[in-house]
Design an enzyme around this catalytic site. Structure first.
Site, short mmCIF file in Angstrom:
data_model
loop_
_atom_site.label_atom_id
_atom_site.label_comp_id
_atom_site.label_asym_id
_atom_site.label_seq_id
_atom_site.Cartn_x
_atom_site.Cartn_y
_atom_site.Cartn_z
N ASP A 179 -17.65 4.11 -8.21
CA ASP A 179 -16.36 4.46 -7.53
C ASP A 179 -16.47 5.94 -7.36
O ASP A 179 -15.69 6.50 -8.33
CB ASP A 179 -15.01 3.77 -7.98
CG ASP A 179 -13.95 3.75 -6.81
OD1 ASP A 179 -14.08 4.42 -5.82
OD2 ASP A 179 -13.08 3.20 -6.31
N TYR B 139 0.43 -1.39 -0.19
CA TYR B 139 0.11 -0.06 0.44
C TYR B 139 1.07 0.70 -0.04
O TYR B 139 0.45 2.10 -1.18
CB TYR B 139 -0.88 0.12 1.02
CG TYR B 139 -1.88 1.35 1.11
CD1 TYR B 139 -3.75 1.25 0.50
CD2 TYR B 139 -1.99 2.70 1.11
CE1 TYR B 139 -4.13 2.02 0.25
CE2 TYR B 139 -2.84 3.72 2.00
CZ TYR B 139 -3.91 2.84 0.69
OH TYR B 139 -4.73 4.18 0.95
N HIS C 205 -15.73 1.81 -4.23
CA HIS C 205 -14.28 1.63 -3.57
C HIS C 205 -13.38 0.27 -3.03
O HIS C 205 -13.21 0.20 -2.71
CB HIS C 205 -14.07 3.01 -3.30
CG HIS C 205 -12.45 2.77 -2.94
ND1 HIS C 205 -12.23 3.01 -4.19
CD2 HIS C 205 -11.65 3.23 -2.55
CE1 HIS C 205 -10.21 3.43 -3.98
NE2 HIS C 205 -10.46 3.71 -2.56
#
Length: 702
Positions: free
Chosen positions: A635, A471, A670
């Protein structure tokens, strides 16, 4: 012209498996050019940003036809789905909480699309309180929040439709479950915080002009809704005059104070307080800048307890009197240490949950700041919870790691006694697997931790299918947690590795800052070095390595695969931020500028962003890895146009035979609130695509 394209987009959607050649939908190219500091930048796929157009809709449909046509041909896809569903099918129960005369908790019988909220009365009689599976026929409407009035007799809950960040709030009589008044609409990035029994605070933006999914939203406001009144009469408490992108408000447990946080980016917030015991009391400023993160986590009368990283990059808890709460009057309550602090409160105690090398240890303090005990955790992993009301006698916490399914433990704070409250019965032999933490060296010499998990006895011969996950942003820490999807991957001989990259929060503010703005390349270098380590140690090789990440992690995958396409066999970017020159033009994207900077800041920042922006660094004639981009058409956090543009660039410029597909979930956002069925299918498709492109014709069970 539009009708011609629609017909062309639909009729060219096909796939030929001869020599792995895929016939992609023809994506038209426009002539849009932007100018940044005298530099012209082409944006040929700008038209895909229009999520309301029929052309974009036809393109989505055509791309999905190609993608699912490819996935349908993978011989072991159904076998993978059968195993994933079987493993997923176990009862999951959340920690209970008492509200009024009832005890509430979540429960999923295994494969329910959404978890159900149950409650028990004082006699132990169980009933369904809220069943989100009834909110919509297809399971795409989810529960987005639930909060109760002080007496527990009323409740307000938020729902999300199609995965959108926009919410509706429904107010009910908690005892009878009957709806009390009209539904609140257009609520976004908001909690629900009751003041006594009269009403609650919530946050939102003005309804955007144009697309609700992609239009820019940058002035957040805090409102108070009084029961029995219309939403149009809700009073703005904060944000009408002070323009802030993110505003939150919550009431202290004793109902004495309203706490307000305000920010323009994802790091750094102003902090305010309002005395609710005095009519028309002013809003008092505690922190008047965006140089630190500070929140009030508890109070004892006028004594405030504040969690902050002001002058403490690893965080500390301080106390101050609400009469004069400025930072110069703060006193240490739980001092900063070399480990990262995340505190909670419950049952009259403070719990200092520390992260040390990405794993948890927890200490308990009383309200005088005295250390009561260090809490013995079941193993090395991640603990969460230890929160509750001040008068609770029993608290609960969760524990998990990469080989241990999440279990709930009860904890009696007076004695320190801990017992298993709910241990899931999962058809997975945890004892057959192991996790190993390593520290590898990045390009600039920085030591970076990574946890590698695999079946015991795995031969390190460079031929193990491996997923490297990362990430590296927004001060978020990746700590060990169990995943059914990863369990299935490891059952099939796969290695799962998680790198704790700079930009995350694993080592505090300095670690975060080292992966922001013009140091963002450090994050990609850390990820590349993680891949090189796995290859050098023969966990895997480039022919058996996949890289995966979502959101900011999708950017990570996009940047890594464009910088080092030779390093991996498969790339799996999910809901990624791919156009770094325009990310701040959509929804709340401008708030990410602390991490990224913007192309409008200055010429140097523009050139830096353009230098790694995935959309702008796909080069014609390059052999890119097999790629499956994943996103959701609803999203409104990272708009799908990022993924649409990236996939279009890759499909046009891919030199080799490796497929470049985009899988677009319809009526999905999302990720939050996604149905279990959709989550399982997405993970099945990702693993099937990955293994198939590593050359496996059947599941590689070992």
């Amino acid at each position: 012209m539009k009708k011609t394209f629609l017909l062309m987009a639909i009729t060219t959607a096909g796939i030929s498996f001869g020599q792995n050649k895929i016939q992609y939908p023809q994506t038209k190219k426009g002539e849009t050019v932007d100018v940044y500091f005298d530099t012209k930048v082409n944006d040929p796929y700008r038209w895909l940003e229009d999520d309301k157009s029929a052309e974009t809709g036809a393109w989505v449909k055509a791309q999905n036809e190609v993608t699912y046509g490819y996935l349908d041909k993978i011989p072991f896809r159904n076998e993978l789905k059968t195993r994933m569903e079987k493993l997923w099918n176990y009862e999951k129960i959340g920690a209970p909480s008492k509200e009024g005369k009832f005890t509430y908790y979540s429960k999923n019988n295994g494969l329910q699309n959404q978890s159900v909220i149950y409650r028990k009365d004082q006699n132990g009689k169980e009933e369904v309180f809220l069943d989100p599976n009834t909110f919509s026929k297809d399971g795409t409407t989810s529960l987005g929040g639930l909060d109760f009035s002080e007496d527990g007799n009323k409740a307000a809950y938020a729902i999300s439709e199609g995965g959108s960040d926009w919410r509706k709030v429904i107010i009910i009589d908690a005892v009878s479950k009957k709806v009390l008044e009209d539904t609140l609409v257009d609520v976004k990035f908001s909690g629900i915080s009751w003041h006594g029994n009269e009403g609650f605070y919530y946050s939102s933006y003005d309804k955007p002009k144009g697309s609700e999914l992609s239009a820019k939203t940058d002035q957040h406001k805090l409102y108070f809704h009084k029961l029995g009144t219309s939403q149009k009469d809700d009073k703005v408490i904060f944000g009408a005059d002070q323009k802030r992108r993110y505003v939150g408000g919550y009431v202290t447990e004793d109902n004495c104070y309203l706490v307000i946080t305000a920010a323009n980016s994802t790091y750094g917030n102003e902090l305010y307080i309002k005395d609710l015991t005095k009519p028309n009391s002013p809003i008092v400023t505690i922190v008047d800048n965006f140089n630190s993160d500070s929140v009030i986590i508890a109070n004892e009368g006028s004594k405030l307890f504040i969690e902050t990283d002001f002058n403490a990059p690893n965080k500390r808890v301080v106390t101050v009197d609400a009469v004069n709460p400025k930072p110069e009057n703060w006193k240490d309550f739980i001092k900063e240490t070399q480990d990262i602090l995340s505190p909670s409160t419950g049952a009259g105690y403070f719990f200092a949950n520390y992260t040390k090398d990405a794993v948890s240890f927890v200490q308990q303090y009383d309200y005088n700041g005295k250390l009561v005990r260090e809490i013995k955790l079941p193993a090395i992993g991640t603990a969460g919870g230890f929160g509750g009301k001040k008068n609770e006698k029993m608290l609960y916490y969760s524990f998990t790691n990469y080989t241990t399914p999440t279990s709930i433990y009860s904890f009696e704070p007076k004695s320190g006694k801990s017992e298993i409250y709910q241990k899931p019965k999962v058809d997975f032999k945890s004892e057959d697997y192991e996790s190993k933490q390593v520290f590898y060296t990045s390009k600039d010499g920085t030591k970076v931790p990574m946890i590698i998990t695999y079946k015991k006895g795995t031969k390190l011969d460079g031929k193990n299918p491996t997923i490297l996950y990362g990430y590296g942003g927004f001060n978020i820490s990746l700590t060990p947690s169990f995943s059914i999807a990863n369990a299935v991957w490891m059952e099939n001989g796969g290695v799962y590795a998680v790198a704790n990259l700079r930009g995350g929060g694993e080592y505090g503010k300095k670690w975060h800052d080292a992966g922001t703005k013009q140091q963002k390349q450090n994050v990609f270098d850390d990820f590349i070095a993680a891949a090189e380590y796995l290859i050098a140690q023969k966990y895997t090789s480039s022919d058996y390595l996949a890289i995966r990440g979502g959101s900011n992690g999708g950017l990570l995958v996009g940047a890594t695969m464009t910088q080092r396409p030779d390093l991996m066999k498969v790339a799996l970017p999910a809901v990624g931020v791919m156009d770094m020159l325009r990310y701040n033009a959509f929804t709340a994207g401008a708030g990410w500028a602390f991490d990224y900077g913007t192309a409008q800041d200055n010429k140097e920042m523009f050139e830096y962003l353009k230098g790694y922006s995935p959309v702008h660094n796909v080069k014609k004639g390059t052999n890119y890895p097999a790629t499956m981009v994943t996103t959701g058409d609803h999203d409104d956090r990272v708009v799908p146009a990022h993924s649409f543009k990236f996939a279009s660039e890759l499909q046009e410029k891919q030199a080799g035979d490796n497929p470049v597909l985009i899988r677009i979930d319809v009526k999905a956002g999302h990720g939050a609130g996604k149905s279990v069925a959709a989550t399982i299918q997405e993970n099945v498709d990702i693993q099937a695509f990955t293994l198939y492109n590593m050359g496996f014709k059947a599941l590689p069970k070992k």
